[in-house]
Design an enzyme around this catalytic site. Structure first.
Site, PDB file in Angstrom:
ATOM      1  N   ARG A  65       0.845  -1.198   0.000  1.00 39.91           N
ATOM      2  CA  ARG A  65       0.000   0.000   0.000  1.00 39.91           C
ATOM      3  C   ARG A  65       0.881   1.248   0.000  1.00 39.91           C
ATOM      4  O   ARG A  65       0.601   2.225  -0.678  1.00 39.91           O
ATOM      5  CB  ARG A  65      -0.953   0.026   1.208  1.00 39.91           C
TER       6      ARG A  65
ATOM      7  N   LYS B 277      -8.490   7.403 -19.058  1.00 42.86           N
ATOM      8  CA  LYS B 277      -8.769   7.915 -20.408  1.00 42.86           C
ATOM      9  C   LYS B 277      -7.523   7.784 -21.289  1.00 42.86           C
ATOM     10  O   LYS B 277      -7.056   6.688 -21.494  1.00 42.86           O
ATOM     11  CB  LYS B 277      -9.291   9.349 -20.297  1.00 42.86           C
TER      12      LYS B 277
HETATM   13  C1  LIG Z   1     -13.195  10.441 -16.072  1.00 39.87           C
HETATM   14  C2  LIG Z   1     -12.791  11.735 -15.521  1.00 39.87           C
HETATM   15  C3  LIG Z   1     -12.532  11.912 -14.146  1.00 39.87           C
HETATM   16  C4  LIG Z   1     -12.737  10.794 -13.149  1.00 39.87           C
HETATM   17  O1  LIG Z   1     -11.842   9.756 -13.343  1.00 39.87           O
HETATM   18  P1  LIG Z   1     -12.152   8.224 -12.960  1.00 39.87           P
HETATM   19  O2  LIG Z   1     -10.878   7.542 -13.345  1.00 39.87           O
HETATM   20  O3  LIG Z   1     -13.340   7.802 -13.777  1.00 39.87           O
HETATM   21  O4  LIG Z   1     -12.445   8.180 -11.512  1.00 39.87           O
HETATM   22  C5  LIG Z   1     -12.073  13.146 -13.711  1.00 39.87           C
HETATM   23  N1  LIG Z   1     -11.919  14.175 -14.574  1.00 39.87           N
HETATM   24  C6  LIG Z   1     -12.186  14.055 -15.885  1.00 39.87           C
HETATM   25  C7  LIG Z   1     -12.007  15.238 -16.780  1.00 39.87           C
HETATM   26  C8  LIG Z   1     -12.625  12.842 -16.408  1.00 39.87           C
HETATM   27  O5  LIG Z   1     -12.895  12.737 -17.711  1.00 39.87           O
END
Ligand SMILES: *Cc1c(COP(=O)(O)O)cnc(C)c1O
Length: 389
Positions: A49, A200
């Protein structure tokens, strides 16, 4: 010697194993690490962790790609937001943008509020910021490229306004998810922390949920490292390894997606079936001057949104007619996706507020993948025809 972006993406944090010679680091699943004497670990690790070899490797490459000294990985983009917010004193005031990511808005207003955090959201932050700063303001949180209308915030300008107040206790955080480190590096434009949903573009293959924060400040790094361990919202070794593999091709993927997205935006702009197009890489974009200063080669990134002529049924029909673009939330993967924000990602925002930031019923968001540009344009062309029948 400082190498160029893709060289760093491939080599930083990725060295052949000194004992086996394996060119790609093994996935280190062990939760604990042996010690030679109480308190004297064999290597630099004790408990997974606190830190893990795969996570460390990934944190190193991310820090390098964001032109930062320190990188930290978390179990999601949302966990990253939570940890940054947890670092603020009780009763802090936050200033953010009107079309901030829905999950970020939710965290600010429905979670952080329980430790007395109060937030305000501005639809024109560069103009309104000086008047919005209060004595207890501790954080300014913006997105370099916003979602789903893709407006670009002038980061250097925001920093200039904060600096002009003479206040050194206001953190400037940029969520750089939509641009990715290939297109822009917020730390170079004055941000204290650059955060990402690595789910993303950074991982880029729609198979890992993960988040990162990068900073140049040792003080911020120490505070966030403490919270990373104390809260424990950390990514698994396997996810760290996958995201590390993904980020090695970031420039190739984002370069190709941006090239196609620009062609698609131009196609949509010229189409009789389309009312308006949002794409920061278009010279006609209201933010193009900022893009030229802030983005590598004035790239617009892999996301385009547009208003189809018609209503929400027309938009829904378009989503039923594409053959390559899959109907799904999220973005930044190798495959193209589409969604209708008013019904899907932004359904939770009251109609008046969402329309104020440009999220109308007929708005469609495309996440452009790395397929061949011509195939994507043909798919859009036939779906526009079909939707308008
Ligand atoms: C998807 C997203 C998040 C959140 O991220 P997760 O990995 O889904 O928790 C935060 N900011 C933006 C701009 C995003 O597109």
């Amino acid at each position: 010697m400082v190498h160029q972006f893709s060289t760093r993406a491939v080599h930083e944090g990725s060295h052949p194993d000194p004992t086996t010679g394996a060119v790609i680091p093994a996935i280190s699943l062990s939760t604990t690490f042996a010690q030679t004497y109480p308190g004297v670990p064999i290597g630099e690790y004790e408990y997974s962790r606190s830190s893990n070899p795969n996570r460390t490797n990934f944190e190193q490459v991310l820090a390098s790609l964001e032109n930062g000294k320190y990188g930290l990985a978390f179990s999601s983009g949302s966990a990253t937001t939570a940890v940054v917010l947890q670092s603020l004193p009780v009763g802090s005031h936050i200033i953010s943008i009107g079309d901030v990511y829905g999950g970020t808005h939710r965290y600010f207003t429905q979670v952080a509020n329980t430790h007395g955090v109060d937030s305000v959201f501005s639809s024109d932050i560069v103009t309104e910021l000086p008047a919005l700063i209060k004595e207890n303001t501790k954080l300014v949180w913006v997105e370099g490229v916003s979602n789903p209308t893709l407006s670009v915030t002038d980061l250097a300008k925001v920093k200039e306004i904060i600096t002009a107040t003479g206040r050194t206790d206001i953190l400037f955080v940029v969520d750089n998810t939509f641009a990715s480190p290939y297109i822009t590096n917020p730390l170079d434009h004055g941000a204290d922390i650059s955060v990402h949903s690595a789910t993303k573009f950074i991982n880029g293959h729609s198979d890992v949920v993960l988040g990162v924060a990068v900073t140049n400040s040792e003080e911020i790094y120490k505070r966030l490292t403490f919270l990373q361990n104390a809260i424990g919202a950390i990514p698994s070794p396997f996810d760290s390894w996958l995201a590390h593999r993904g980020v090695k091709t970031l420039a190739l993927r984002v370069g190709q997606a941006s090239k196609s997205a620009l062609k698609i935006a131009e196609y949509l702009e010229a189409s009789d079936f389309v009312e308006a197009v949002n794409y920061p890489g278009l010279p006609s974009s209201k933010d193009y001057e900022i893009v030229k200063r802030q983005h590598r080669d004035a790239l617009g990134g892999g996301v385009v949104s547009f208003r189809i002529k018609g209503d929400k049924e027309t938009a829904a029909k378009f989503t039923q007619s594409t053959k390559l673009f899959a109907l799904a939330e999220s973005l930044g993967g190798i495959e193209s996706l589409l969604e209708v924000p008013s019904i899907m990602t932004h359904a939770g925002i009251p109609v008046a507020a969402r329309e104020k930031s440009g999220v109308f019923d007929n708005l469609i968001r495309l996440s452009v993948g790395i397929e061949d540009t011509l195939d994507l344009i043909q798919d859009i062309a036939q779906a526009l025809e079909a939707a308008s029948k």
